[in-house]
Design a protein around this motif. Structure first.
Motif, PDB file in Angstrom:
ATOM      1  N   GLU A   1       4.634   0.193  -7.508  1.00 46.61           N
ATOM      2  CA  GLU A   1       5.302  -0.613  -8.826  1.00 46.61           C
ATOM      3  C   GLU A   1       5.837   0.389  -9.955  1.00 46.61           C
ATOM      4  O   GLU A   1       6.802   0.281 -10.543  1.00 46.61           O
ATOM      5  CB  GLU A   1       4.254  -1.494  -9.471  1.00 46.61           C
ATOM      6  CG  GLU A   1       3.823  -2.805  -8.366  1.00 46.61           C
ATOM      7  CD  GLU A   1       2.691  -3.532  -8.953  1.00 46.61           C
ATOM      8  OE1 GLU A   1       2.574  -3.404 -10.209  1.00 46.61           O
ATOM      9  OE2 GLU A   1       2.317  -4.615  -8.263  1.00 46.61           O
TER      10      GLU A   1
ATOM     11  N   LEU B   1      13.143  -1.802  -5.240  1.00 40.58           N
ATOM     12  CA  LEU B   1      12.447  -0.921  -4.123  1.00 40.58           C
ATOM     13  C   LEU B   1      11.936  -1.765  -2.746  1.00 40.58           C
ATOM     14  O   LEU B   1      11.248  -2.644  -3.078  1.00 40.58           O
ATOM     15  CB  LEU B   1      11.250  -0.525  -4.896  1.00 40.58           C
ATOM     16  CG  LEU B   1      10.297   0.835  -3.970  1.00 40.58           C
ATOM     17  CD1 LEU B   1      11.190   1.960  -4.072  1.00 40.58           C
ATOM     18  CD2 LEU B   1       8.993   0.827  -4.700  1.00 40.58           C
ATOM     19  N   HIS B   2      12.389  -1.340  -1.675  1.00 43.49           N
ATOM     20  CA  HIS B   2      11.746  -1.968  -0.476  1.00 43.49           C
ATOM     21  C   HIS B   2      10.588  -1.062   0.079  1.00 43.49           C
ATOM     22  O   HIS B   2      10.703  -0.036   0.366  1.00 43.49           O
ATOM     23  CB  HIS B   2      13.040  -1.940   0.581  1.00 43.49           C
ATOM     24  CG  HIS B   2      12.377  -2.312   1.973  1.00 43.49           C
ATOM     25  ND1 HIS B   2      12.336  -1.630   3.039  1.00 43.49           N
ATOM     26  CD2 HIS B   2      11.989  -3.660   2.309  1.00 43.49           C
ATOM     27  CE1 HIS B   2      11.942  -2.351   4.097  1.00 43.49           C
ATOM     28  NE2 HIS B   2      11.611  -3.590   3.702  1.00 43.49           N
ATOM     29  N   LEU B   3       9.585  -1.906   0.079  1.00 42.52           N
ATOM     30  CA  LEU B   3       8.359  -1.283   0.664  1.00 42.52           C
ATOM     31  C   LEU B   3       8.236  -1.499   2.048  1.00 42.52           C
ATOM     32  O   LEU B   3       7.985  -2.744   2.488  1.00 42.52           O
ATOM     33  CB  LEU B   3       6.982  -1.804  -0.218  1.00 42.52           C
ATOM     34  CG  LEU B   3       5.694  -1.256   0.114  1.00 42.52           C
ATOM     35  CD1 LEU B   3       5.525   0.198  -0.267  1.00 42.52           C
ATOM     36  CD2 LEU B   3       4.601  -2.095  -0.641  1.00 42.52           C
TER      37      LEU B   3
ATOM     38  N   ALA C   1       8.869   3.777   1.052  1.00 39.96           N
ATOM     39  CA  ALA C   1       9.327   2.855   0.281  1.00 39.96           C
ATOM     40  C   ALA C   1      10.837   3.430   0.290  1.00 39.96           C
ATOM     41  O   ALA C   1      10.726   4.882   0.104  1.00 39.96           O
ATOM     42  CB  ALA C   1       9.078   2.345  -1.019  1.00 39.96           C
TER      43      ALA C   1
ATOM     44  N   MET D   1      10.500  -5.463  -6.280  1.00 38.76           N
ATOM     45  CA  MET D   1      10.070  -4.699  -4.969  1.00 38.76           C
ATOM     46  C   MET D   1       9.968  -6.034  -3.893  1.00 38.76           C
ATOM     47  O   MET D   1       9.792  -6.938  -4.264  1.00 38.76           O
ATOM     48  CB  MET D   1       8.786  -4.143  -4.935  1.00 38.76           C
ATOM     49  CG  MET D   1       8.389  -3.091  -5.905  1.00 38.76           C
ATOM     50  SD  MET D   1       6.890  -2.179  -6.050  1.00 38.76           S
ATOM     51  CE  MET D   1       5.966  -3.074  -4.725  1.00 38.76           C
TER      52      MET D   1
ATOM     53  N   TRP E   1       9.141  -6.617   0.410  1.00 38.77           N
ATOM     54  CA  TRP E   1       8.443  -5.983   1.732  1.00 38.77           C
ATOM     55  C   TRP E   1       8.098  -7.239   2.433  1.00 38.77           C
ATOM     56  O   TRP E   1       8.256  -8.508   2.050  1.00 38.77           O
ATOM     57  CB  TRP E   1       7.137  -5.304   1.328  1.00 38.77           C
ATOM     58  CG  TRP E   1       6.168  -6.119   0.677  1.00 38.77           C
ATOM     59  CD1 TRP E   1       4.983  -6.760   1.312  1.00 38.77           C
ATOM     60  CD2 TRP E   1       5.715  -6.240  -0.515  1.00 38.77           C
ATOM     61  NE1 TRP E   1       4.193  -7.329   0.382  1.00 38.77           N
ATOM     62  CE2 TRP E   1       4.704  -6.962  -0.827  1.00 38.77           C
ATOM     63  CE3 TRP E   1       6.363  -5.861  -1.770  1.00 38.77           C
ATOM     64  CZ2 TRP E   1       4.114  -7.192  -2.022  1.00 38.77           C
ATOM     65  CZ3 TRP E   1       5.980  -6.115  -2.985  1.00 38.77           C
ATOM     66  CH2 TRP E   1       4.819  -6.903  -3.158  1.00 38.77           C
TER      67      TRP E   1
ATOM     68  N   ALA F   1       8.958   2.010  -8.938  1.00 35.54           N
ATOM     69  CA  ALA F   1       9.900   1.195  -9.011  1.00 35.54           C
ATOM     70  C   ALA F   1      10.434   1.230 -10.612  1.00 35.54           C
ATOM     71  O   ALA F   1      11.597   1.208 -10.937  1.00 35.54           O
ATOM     72  CB  ALA F   1       9.815  -0.332  -8.500  1.00 35.54           C
TER      73      ALA F   1
END
Length: 160
Positions: A111, A86-88, A73, A122, A124, A114
């Motif tokens: 999580e 947060l980019h997973l 991430a 988040m 994704w 983040a």
């Protein structure tokens, strides 16, 4: 007396994990019908994980010293919300490690990451054909967003 199975451990990736991490990344790419260049990963991934340019958070899952999954991430910015999130980028478990709750534990670990970074959400993606992943994410409180994902190659990243 029967010994209980060794529990899974989730932790931040370390430099010694790189060979197995690259194997897992390649397995993940194969699963998603894509290809990666292992040499390119070995030469460039450490810089983004451990170097001065580090901007990727990677967690690994393992049991008894064997890594069986990973997640990656990074922090991104939303113009519309004027906030970071947060980019997973990846969440992958080897097939033999699925179905035991490890995926939910890994998602929860991200999580927590983040929250520690004071990020409000988040995001994704998963391939539209991966119904099992979509169901897993929905069971864990996520909802699908109605957008198409586009990509345009600007430089050559070598494939296998």
């Amino acid at each position: 007396m029967t010994s209980s199975p060794v529990p899974y451990e989730i932790r931040t990736a370390a430099p010694d994990d790189l060979p197995r991490l690259i194997d897992l990344i390649a397995d993940h790419a194969d699963f998603e019908r894509q290809k990666v260049n292992r040499t390119h990963l070995a030469e460039n991934l450490p810089r983004y994980l451990f170097g001065a340019d580090a901007r990727l958070s990677v967690m690994v899952a393992g049991r008894g010293g064997e890594l069986v999954g990973y997640g990656a991430a990074s922090i991104e910015f939303s113009t519309w919300k004027a906030a970071c999130f947060l980019h997973l980028d990846c969440l992958y478990l080897a097939p033999q490690s699925r179905g035991a709750g490890l995926g939910a534990r890994m998602l929860a670990a991200f999580e927590n990451l983040a929250r520690q970074q004071n990020l409000g959400w988040m995001e994704w993606q998963t391939p539209d054909w991966n119904i099992d992943a979509a169901r897993f994410y929905e069971r864990n409180g996520a909802r699908a967003l109605p957008k198409l994902r586009f990509a345009k190659t600007l430089s050559h990243i070598p494939s296998r």
